[in-house]
Design a protein around this motif. Structure first.
Motif, PDB file in Angstrom:
ATOM      1  N   VAL A 247       0.856  -1.182   0.000  1.00 30.24           N
ATOM      2  CA  VAL A 247       0.000   0.000   0.000  1.00 30.24           C
ATOM      3  C   VAL A 247       0.892   1.233   0.000  1.00 30.24           C
ATOM      4  CG1 VAL A 247      -1.847   1.240   1.182  1.00 30.24           C
ATOM      5  CG2 VAL A 247      -1.749  -1.251   1.309  1.00 30.24           C
ATOM      6  N   SER A 248       0.634   2.152  -0.926  1.00 25.83           N
ATOM      7  CA  SER A 248       1.335   3.440  -0.972  1.00 25.83           C
ATOM      8  C   SER A 248       0.336   4.533  -0.635  1.00 25.83           C
ATOM      9  CB  SER A 248       1.940   3.678  -2.354  1.00 25.83           C
ATOM     10  OG  SER A 248       2.873   2.662  -2.675  1.00 25.83           O
ATOM     11  N   PHE A 249       0.681   5.407   0.299  1.00 24.82           N
ATOM     12  CA  PHE A 249      -0.279   6.419   0.727  1.00 24.82           C
ATOM     13  C   PHE A 249       0.443   7.660   1.216  1.00 24.82           C
ATOM     14  CE2 PHE A 249       0.635   3.483   4.129  1.00 24.82           C
ATOM     15  CZ  PHE A 249       0.843   4.277   5.238  1.00 24.82           C
ATOM     16  N   ARG A 250      -0.302   8.754   1.238  1.00 27.55           N
ATOM     17  CA  ARG A 250       0.191  10.030   1.748  1.00 27.55           C
ATOM     18  C   ARG A 250      -0.596  10.401   2.999  1.00 27.55           C
ATOM     19  NH1 ARG A 250       1.002  10.758  -3.821  1.00 27.55           N
ATOM     20  NH2 ARG A 250       3.035  11.669  -4.354  1.00 27.55           N
ATOM     21  N   VAL A 251       0.072  11.112   3.901  1.00 30.13           N
ATOM     22  CA  VAL A 251      -0.524  11.504   5.167  1.00 30.13           C
ATOM     23  C   VAL A 251      -0.613  13.021   5.220  1.00 30.13           C
ATOM     24  CG1 VAL A 251      -0.319  11.405   7.682  1.00 30.13           C
ATOM     25  CG2 VAL A 251       0.402   9.455   6.290  1.00 30.13           C
ATOM     26  N   ASN A 252      -1.780  13.522   5.584  1.00 32.17           N
ATOM     27  CA  ASN A 252      -1.973  14.965   5.687  1.00 32.17           C
ATOM     28  C   ASN A 252      -1.017  15.551   6.730  1.00 32.17           C
ATOM     29  OD1 ASN A 252      -3.090  17.501   5.355  1.00 32.17           O
ATOM     30  ND2 ASN A 252      -4.708  17.152   6.848  1.00 32.17           N
ATOM     31  N   GLY A 253      -0.289  16.593   6.318  1.00 36.11           N
ATOM     32  CA  GLY A 253       0.696  17.208   7.201  1.00 36.11           C
ATOM     33  C   GLY A 253       2.121  16.804   6.877  1.00 36.11           C
ATOM     34  N   TYR A 254       2.305  15.832   5.993  1.00 40.19           N
ATOM     35  CA  TYR A 254       3.642  15.381   5.607  1.00 40.19           C
ATOM     36  C   TYR A 254       3.931  15.664   4.138  1.00 40.19           C
ATOM     37  CZ  TYR A 254       4.367  13.094  10.088  1.00 40.19           C
ATOM     38  OH  TYR A 254       4.551  12.848  11.427  1.00 40.19           O
ATOM     39  N   GLY A 255       3.204  16.615   3.545  1.00 40.19           N
ATOM     40  CA  GLY A 255       3.483  17.053   2.183  1.00 40.19           C
ATOM     41  C   GLY A 255       3.368  15.933   1.170  1.00 40.19           C
ATOM     42  N   ASP A 256       4.353  15.870   0.268  1.00 39.95           N
ATOM     43  CA  ASP A 256       4.370  14.864  -0.792  1.00 39.95           C
ATOM     44  C   ASP A 256       5.094  13.592  -0.391  1.00 39.95           C
ATOM     45  OD1 ASP A 256       2.967  16.529  -2.487  1.00 39.95           O
ATOM     46  OD2 ASP A 256       4.780  17.454  -3.306  1.00 39.95           O
ATOM     47  N   GLN A 257       5.446  13.458   0.879  1.00 35.52           N
ATOM     48  CA  GLN A 257       6.128  12.234   1.313  1.00 35.52           C
ATOM     49  C   GLN A 257       5.199  11.037   1.163  1.00 35.52           C
ATOM     50  OE1 GLN A 257       7.645  12.373   5.311  1.00 35.52           O
ATOM     51  NE2 GLN A 257       8.418  10.282   5.266  1.00 35.52           N
ATOM     52  N   VAL A 258       5.695   9.984   0.546  1.00 35.86           N
ATOM     53  CA  VAL A 258       4.913   8.776   0.304  1.00 35.86           C
ATOM     54  C   VAL A 258       5.350   7.706   1.295  1.00 35.86           C
ATOM     55  CG1 VAL A 258       4.287   6.998  -1.365  1.00 35.86           C
ATOM     56  CG2 VAL A 258       4.649   9.359  -2.124  1.00 35.86           C
ATOM     57  N   PHE A 259       4.377   7.146   2.022  1.00 34.61           N
ATOM     58  CA  PHE A 259       4.645   6.079   2.970  1.00 34.61           C
ATOM     59  C   PHE A 259       4.261   4.742   2.342  1.00 34.61           C
ATOM     60  CE2 PHE A 259       4.043   9.837   5.566  1.00 34.61           C
ATOM     61  CZ  PHE A 259       5.050   9.728   6.511  1.00 34.61           C
ATOM     62  N   ALA A 260       4.968   3.717   2.748  1.00 41.03           N
ATOM     63  CA  ALA A 260       4.704   2.363   2.255  1.00 41.03           C
ATOM     64  C   ALA A 260       4.234   1.491   3.404  1.00 41.03           C
ATOM     65  CB  ALA A 260       5.961   1.767   1.623  1.00 41.03           C
ATOM     66  N   GLY A 261       3.341   0.564   3.086  1.00 42.93           N
ATOM     67  CA  GLY A 261       2.824  -0.339   4.104  1.00 42.93           C
ATOM     68  C   GLY A 261       2.376  -1.646   3.496  1.00 42.93           C
ATOM     69  N   LYS A 262       1.934  -2.541   4.364  1.00 40.25           N
ATOM     70  CA  LYS A 262       1.437  -3.849   3.964  1.00 40.25           C
ATOM     71  C   LYS A 262       0.055  -4.071   4.582  1.00 40.25           C
ATOM     72  CE  LYS A 262       5.240  -5.408   1.883  1.00 40.25           C
ATOM     73  NZ  LYS A 262       5.300  -5.832   0.456  1.00 40.25           N
ATOM     74  N   VAL A 263      -0.830  -4.686   3.812  1.00 41.46           N
ATOM     75  CA  VAL A 263      -2.160  -5.005   4.329  1.00 41.46           C
ATOM     76  C   VAL A 263      -2.007  -6.043   5.434  1.00 41.46           C
ATOM     77  CG1 VAL A 263      -4.431  -5.946   3.799  1.00 41.46           C
ATOM     78  CG2 VAL A 263      -3.281  -4.474   2.151  1.00 41.46           C
ATOM     79  N   LYS A 264      -2.450  -5.687   6.636  1.00 40.94           N
ATOM     80  CA  LYS A 264      -2.313  -6.571   7.789  1.00 40.94           C
ATOM     81  C   LYS A 264      -3.588  -7.362   8.068  1.00 40.94           C
ATOM     82  CE  LYS A 264      -0.890  -6.473  12.663  1.00 40.94           C
ATOM     83  NZ  LYS A 264      -0.480  -5.584  13.788  1.00 40.94           N
ATOM     84  N   ARG A 265      -4.741  -6.711   7.885  1.00 39.78           N
ATOM     85  CA  ARG A 265      -6.006  -7.388   8.156  1.00 39.78           C
ATOM     86  C   ARG A 265      -7.111  -6.721   7.360  1.00 39.78           C
ATOM     87  NH1 ARG A 265     -10.208  -6.652  11.598  1.00 39.78           N
ATOM     88  NH2 ARG A 265      -9.180  -4.960  12.729  1.00 39.78           N
ATOM     89  N   VAL A 266      -8.058  -7.538   6.897  1.00 35.91           N
ATOM     90  CA  VAL A 266      -9.247  -7.044   6.199  1.00 35.91           C
ATOM     91  C   VAL A 266     -10.468  -7.460   7.014  1.00 35.91           C
ATOM     92  CG1 VAL A 266     -10.589  -7.068   4.070  1.00 35.91           C
ATOM     93  CG2 VAL A 266      -8.100  -7.245   3.973  1.00 35.91           C
ATOM     94  N   ASP A 267     -11.255  -6.474   7.418  1.00 38.45           N
ATOM     95  CA  ASP A 267     -12.427  -6.764   8.243  1.00 38.45           C
ATOM     96  C   ASP A 267     -13.431  -7.591   7.450  1.00 38.45           C
ATOM     97  OD1 ASP A 267     -14.266  -6.834  10.246  1.00 38.45           O
ATOM     98  OD2 ASP A 267     -14.300  -4.671  10.603  1.00 38.45           O
ATOM     99  N   MET A 268     -14.071  -8.527   8.138  1.00 37.20           N
ATOM    100  CA  MET A 268     -15.032  -9.403   7.489  1.00 37.20           C
ATOM    101  C   MET A 268     -16.456  -8.887   7.565  1.00 37.20           C
ATOM    102  SD  MET A 268     -13.514 -11.961   6.067  1.00 37.20           S
ATOM    103  CE  MET A 268     -12.326 -10.699   5.529  1.00 37.20           C
ATOM    104  N   ALA A 269     -16.660  -7.709   8.150  1.00 39.66           N
ATOM    105  CA  ALA A 269     -17.996  -7.113   8.256  1.00 39.66           C
ATOM    106  C   ALA A 269     -17.945  -5.687   7.725  1.00 39.66           C
ATOM    107  CB  ALA A 269     -18.482  -7.128   9.706  1.00 39.66           C
ATOM    108  N   ALA A 270     -18.858  -5.367   6.814  1.00 40.52           N
ATOM    109  CA  ALA A 270     -18.935  -4.018   6.251  1.00 40.52           C
ATOM    110  C   ALA A 270     -19.713  -3.101   7.180  1.00 40.52           C
ATOM    111  CB  ALA A 270     -19.599  -4.057   4.874  1.00 40.52           C
ATOM    112  N   ASN A 271     -19.407  -1.805   7.098  1.00 38.94           N
ATOM    113  CA  ASN A 271     -20.120  -0.813   7.896  1.00 38.94           C
ATOM    114  C   ASN A 271     -21.587  -0.783   7.482  1.00 38.94           C
ATOM    115  OD1 ASN A 271     -21.158   2.118   8.374  1.00 38.94           O
ATOM    116  ND2 ASN A 271     -19.383   1.917   9.701  1.00 38.94           N
ATOM    117  N   ALA A 272     -22.484  -0.808   8.454  1.00 33.37           N
ATOM    118  CA  ALA A 272     -23.908  -0.885   8.146  1.00 33.37           C
ATOM    119  C   ALA A 272     -24.430   0.371   7.462  1.00 33.37           C
ATOM    120  CB  ALA A 272     -24.699  -1.145   9.432  1.00 33.37           C
ATOM    121  N   THR A 273     -23.757   1.506   7.655  1.00 32.98           N
ATOM    122  CA  THR A 273     -24.226   2.765   7.074  1.00 32.98           C
ATOM    123  C   THR A 273     -23.573   3.052   5.730  1.00 32.98           C
ATOM    124  OG1 THR A 273     -24.575   3.653   9.306  1.00 32.98           O
ATOM    125  CG2 THR A 273     -24.486   5.241   7.482  1.00 32.98           C
TER     126      THR A 273
END
Length: 421
Positions: A247-273
């Motif tokens: 996963v590549s993403f940007r964080v508000n407050g850190y400008g154009d810096q790109v952070f890298a990550g890995k998917v750790k868990r996917v929830d098995m229930a969707a938000n009801a709303t």
């Protein structure tokens, strides 16, 4: 003496000549003004004779690069380890020892509550436990004496049984008194709210003098080293997401810096709303953000394709159209291009048409560039002009080799002084 008729004739001829001269003068001035305007226009539109000096640092070579594709994920940065410390007693807050943002160690005292009534209860329970212990000791001696007398036939069985019952009751009273004393000691410990782990106080909810009811929030403690990206994903994209994907993403407050990550868990229930699914992303960077609650947006890389890419700084926008300044065969040209998706990792854009592999474009174009202008490559930004050019050019208008800013300088010089005079 001249006759009056000759005088009047001379005056008439003079007036006629003056009027013709005035008209001719005005026509001459208008002609000169028109010619000057036309020459000015032709001079502005004319391609400068002086070449634009460019270095390799000013250019981007268009080539194939990896374009990641996948669903967009939005959310916030939250700590994995966080504690919402609440009051377990109904009492008054005596002291708050830590403020927001202060670091704490495990076991540090954060909030002290009033323990006056609890201390009295503890003292009473401890005294009751001592009295019960004495009663049990006396009942045990009495039971042992009657037991000895019963063996010699000097007392009845009923008396022995009564002594045994008193001994057992005293033993039960002692156990109950010890339990009350232990409970009072636990209540005393609950008047001191301590940090459960090493971290930072993120939010202080009370002040000295407040009444703390059971369940009332006191302070929040977070571990800034356990930050993770808690994002939301559209439900129709969840089948494409798997644990371990990048996963590549940007964080508000850190400008154009790109952070890298890995998917750790996917929830098995969707938000009801919202019908969105929560995805937890662990940071792959050694130094993740230390501030929780920041907005973040990125993309889960479910696939990657090879395509031509151009840097965002090399693009010129005019409404829905996009342009780039291409250098080919020593000539600068403004080329219309069609761009596609943007790579979330680097910010580059996909080129769908207009440029081919190997084309060279100005990395940071400026408004003073002229379509059709000649381009001369120089080795470094510190290279000097040839002696003939330096002699012909004015000291204040001589073009300098480019690096993003010097492209502007050289182009401005070429536009303002097209003849190099």
């Amino acid at each position: 003496m001249l006759r009056p008729s000759l005088i009047f004739l001379s005056l008439a001829l003079a007036l006629t000549a003056c009027s013709k001269g005035g008209k001719d003068g005005k026509d001459s001035d208008q002609t000169k003004a028109s010619a000057g305007s036309a020459s000015a226009k032709s001079g502005a539109a004319k391609i400068p004779d002086q070449p634009l000096l460019v270095t390799q640092e000013d250019l981007q070579v268009i080539q194939n690069s990896a374009l990641s594709s996948g669903p967009v994920i939005t959310g916030s940065i939250q700590p994995e380890r966080k504690a919402d410390l609440r009051s377990e007693l109904s009492t008054v807050v005596l002291q708050v020892l830590k403020e927001n943002g202060e670091t704490v160690k495990r076991g540090d005292l954060l909030v002290r509550l009033d323990d006056t009534s609890i201390r009295d209860s503890r003292n009473s329970a401890e005294e009751a436990a001592r009295a019960s212990a004495q009663s049990l000791e006396q009942a045990e001696r009495q039971f042992q004496r009657l037991k000895t007398l019963r063996a010699s036939g000097m007392t009845s069985t009923q008396q022995l049984e009564d002594a045994e019952i008193r001994r057992n009751n005293a033993q039960s009273d002692l156990v109950a008194a010890k339990a009350r004393s232990a409970q009072a000691r636990q209540q005393m410990q609950r008047t001191e709210v301590r940090a459960p782990f090493d971290g930072v106080v993120s939010e202080r909810k009370v002040s000295a003098g407040d009444t703390a009811q059971i369940g009332k929030e006191l302070v929040k403690v977070i571990d800034p080293t356990s930050m993770r990206f808690e994002g939301l994903l559209s439900a129709d994209k969840v089948n494409n997401v798997k644990i371990g994907q990048t996963v590549s993403f940007r964080v508000n407050g850190y400008g154009d810096q790109v952070f890298a990550g890995k998917v750790k868990r996917v929830d098995m229930a969707a938000n009801a709303t919202t019908r969105q699914v929560e995805v937890l992303v662990a940071f792959a960077d050694a130094t993740p953000p230390r501030v929780s609650g920041l907005y973040a947006e990125g993309r889960i890389e479910t696939g990657s394709t090879q395509t031509l890419m151009i840097k965002s700084s090399a693009l010129l926008r005019d409404g829905d159209k996009a342009y780039a300044w291409r250098i080919k065969d020593g000539i600068l040209n403004k080329i219309s291009i069609v761009v596609g998706e943007r790579d979330p990792r680097r910010g580059d854009f996909e080129i769908r048409s207009g440029l081919v592999d190997g084309d060279k474009v100005i990395r940071n174009p400026v408004s003073t560039l002229v379509d059709g202008q000649k381009v001369k490559m120089v080795a470094t930004a510190g290279a000097e002009l040839p002696a003939t050019a330096a002699t012909a050019a004015s000291p204040t208008t001589a073009a300098t080799p480019a690096s993003a800013s010097s492209v502007s300088s050289a182009s401005s010089t070429a536009t303002a002084n097209p003849q190099g005079k």
